[in-house]
Scaffold this motif. Structure first.
Motif, short mmCIF file in Angstrom:
data_model
loop_
_atom_site.label_atom_id
_atom_site.label_comp_id
_atom_site.label_asym_id
_atom_site.label_seq_id
_atom_site.Cartn_x
_atom_site.Cartn_y
_atom_site.Cartn_z
N MET A 1 21.48 55.07 77.55
CA MET A 1 21.54 54.81 76.11
C MET A 1 22.88 55.26 75.55
N SER A 2 23.33 56.43 75.99
CA SER A 2 24.62 56.93 75.53
C SER A 2 25.75 56.00 75.98
N ALA A 3 25.67 55.52 77.22
CA ALA A 3 26.71 54.62 77.75
C ALA A 3 26.73 53.32 76.96
N ILE A 4 25.55 52.78 76.67
CA ILE A 4 25.47 51.50 75.96
C ILE A 4 25.96 51.67 74.52
N ARG A 5 25.63 52.81 73.91
CA ARG A 5 26.11 53.07 72.55
C ARG A 5 27.65 53.13 72.51
N ARG A 6 28.22 53.75 73.53
CA ARG A 6 29.69 53.83 73.56
C ARG A 6 30.30 52.45 73.72
N MET A 7 29.66 51.61 74.56
CA MET A 7 30.20 50.26 74.74
C MET A 7 30.05 49.44 73.45
N ALA A 8 28.91 49.60 72.77
CA ALA A 8 28.70 48.86 71.52
C ALA A 8 29.78 49.22 70.52
N LYS A 9 30.12 50.50 70.47
CA LYS A 9 31.12 50.95 69.51
C LYS A 9 32.50 50.40 69.89
N ALA A 10 32.80 50.47 71.20
CA ALA A 10 34.09 49.94 71.66
C ALA A 10 34.19 48.45 71.32
N HIS A 11 33.07 47.74 71.53
CA HIS A 11 33.07 46.30 71.24
C HIS A 11 33.31 46.06 69.75
N LEU A 12 32.60 46.76 68.90
CA LEU A 12 32.77 46.54 67.46
C LEU A 12 34.19 46.87 67.02
N VAL B 1 18.63 44.53 85.05
CA VAL B 1 19.53 44.92 83.97
C VAL B 1 18.96 44.49 82.61
N GLU B 2 18.04 43.48 82.60
CA GLU B 2 17.45 43.02 81.34
C GLU B 2 16.59 44.12 80.71
N PHE B 3 16.23 45.13 81.51
CA PHE B 3 15.53 46.29 80.97
C PHE B 3 16.31 46.90 79.80
N PHE B 4 17.64 46.75 79.85
CA PHE B 4 18.49 47.41 78.85
C PHE B 4 18.73 46.57 77.60
N THR B 5 18.18 45.36 77.57
CA THR B 5 18.44 44.51 76.40
C THR B 5 18.02 45.16 75.07
N PRO B 6 16.80 45.71 74.99
CA PRO B 6 16.47 46.36 73.71
C PRO B 6 17.35 47.57 73.41
N TYR B 7 17.80 48.26 74.44
CA TYR B 7 18.74 49.37 74.23
C TYR B 7 20.03 48.84 73.60
N ALA B 8 20.51 47.71 74.13
CA ALA B 8 21.77 47.16 73.62
C ALA B 8 21.61 46.69 72.18
N ILE C 1 26.94 42.56 80.05
CA ILE C 1 27.91 42.76 78.98
C ILE C 1 28.38 41.40 78.45
N LYS C 2 28.61 40.46 79.38
CA LYS C 2 29.05 39.12 79.00
C LYS C 2 27.97 38.42 78.17
N SER C 3 26.71 38.55 78.60
CA SER C 3 25.62 37.87 77.89
C SER C 3 25.46 38.43 76.48
N LEU C 4 25.84 39.70 76.30
CA LEU C 4 25.78 40.29 74.95
C LEU C 4 26.94 39.82 74.09
#
Lengths: 218, 218
Positions: free
Chosen positions: B191-202, A146-153, A113-116
């Motif tokens: 994917m759903s978890a990461i999408r929620r975090m992306a939205k919270a971040h924005l 965890v880097e597996f999730f980079t494209p997801y992020a 999360i920090k790296s993002l």
């Protein structure tokens, strides 16, 4: 409009509409006579909201009630409204069986999360779920960090921008807040649906993968 | 190992393990004496699979049983195995209240799939769900055509490639099939978890959006 018309317009049975009124999810219509009441456009919209949350979001009635309250409380920031929705969709953090693995995954996810450069509260359900997924994947022998999730992020950030772009930046009222909640539910369903189709497509086009079930490990 | 050790290793209570055996989700251990049985690594893995499906995938026991059968039937292609999973996760196509809107959405979604060059069976749950989402969004007044989903599709294709890359292309056996199913469930949650975090971040970084709840439409 009469309750029968409200039912026709929305496809929701009259008995179900009456049930929603009894459960105080839907305000009663304005009485116009014995056993008759008049319903308006607000009822129509509210009914659409309830159906989206219960059918597509698969939420139970008490979660819907809580969400409706949060939508109506216009002092509640949108980010908090989303968090109420997240808690409703993903109620409990599942128990973990492997504390060490979870602690490692926790560190990894926080570093990720920090790296993002994302600002994410420590107690959001998104963070908890990602930690659980990562530690579960690793416990199940998946060779993925965890880097597996980079494209997801990356994808998630782009999609979140597009999605939040639909919310007006000023004069946001109750109906915009309701729309934002429903969109969040629906777009999660859409993303999952599209991912399933992408996978089906890739499998259909790849004879090696399509046939791989023919071999066995005994 | 004894049942108590199996319980400690997995974090699943002994009573729950016994329940899974009674429900025939888990094969019984090899009897080693009166009221004693020996469990092996296969039990450990199977228990992890059951927990992932029930807790992260929120599947009921009969769906889990069906999936386990599909995983073990190695004549079933992987694409069909995924479809069994999809049916379990998304059991029924919700009823539609607006046949015209749905027909339009159906045409739009089919055109969209064609424009992507994806080969997707007509009766997959992914297609049905996307049709429902699109028609619901439009009925709820969202000014979004099917092209709204283009970035979702691009992201989904890339993620599906990465995800399917984890499945070996030959000598795929029962354990690989089980892992593929669990990964599909877990990565959807991720994917759903990461999408929620992306939205919270924005939302956290955008004062205009963060404060927008302060205004009201009355």
């Amino acid at each position: 409009m009469r309750i029968s018309e409200l039912s026709r317009e929305t496809g929701v049975p009259v008995a179900t509409i009456k049930f929603y009124v009894r459960e105080r999810l839907l305000p009663p219509g304005t009485p116009t006579g014995r056993n008759q009441a008049e319903y308006n456009h607000g009822h129509l919209r509210r009914l659409g909201l309830i159906r989206a949350l219960t059918i597509m979001g698969q939420l139970d009635l008490s979660s819907v009630r809580e969400l409706l309250t949060a939508i109506e409380d216009e002092t509640l920031p949108l980010s908090d409204l989303y968090e109420v929705l997240n808690q409703a969709l993903f109620p409990d953090d599942p128990a973990f069986s492997d504390p060490d693995g979870v602690r490692r995954a926790e560190n990894d996810v926080d570093g990720f999360i920090k790296s993002l450069g994302w600002q994410v509260e420590h107690d959001t359900s998104g963070r908890a779920h990602l930690i659980h997924v990562l530690s579960s994947l690793q416990r199940l022998g998946c060779d993925c960090g965890v880097e597996f999730f980079t494209p997801y992020a990356d994808a998630a950030e782009r999609l979140a921008e597009q999605e939040l772009g639909l919310v007006p930046t000023e004069d946001v009222g109750r109906s915009d807040r309701a729309a934002a909640v429903v969109r969040a539910v629906l777009l999660d369903v859409a993303m999952s649906a599209i991912r399933r189709m992408a996978k089906a497509h890739l499998l259909s086009g790849d004879p090696a993968r399509r046939e791989m079930s023919a071999t066995a490990d005994g």
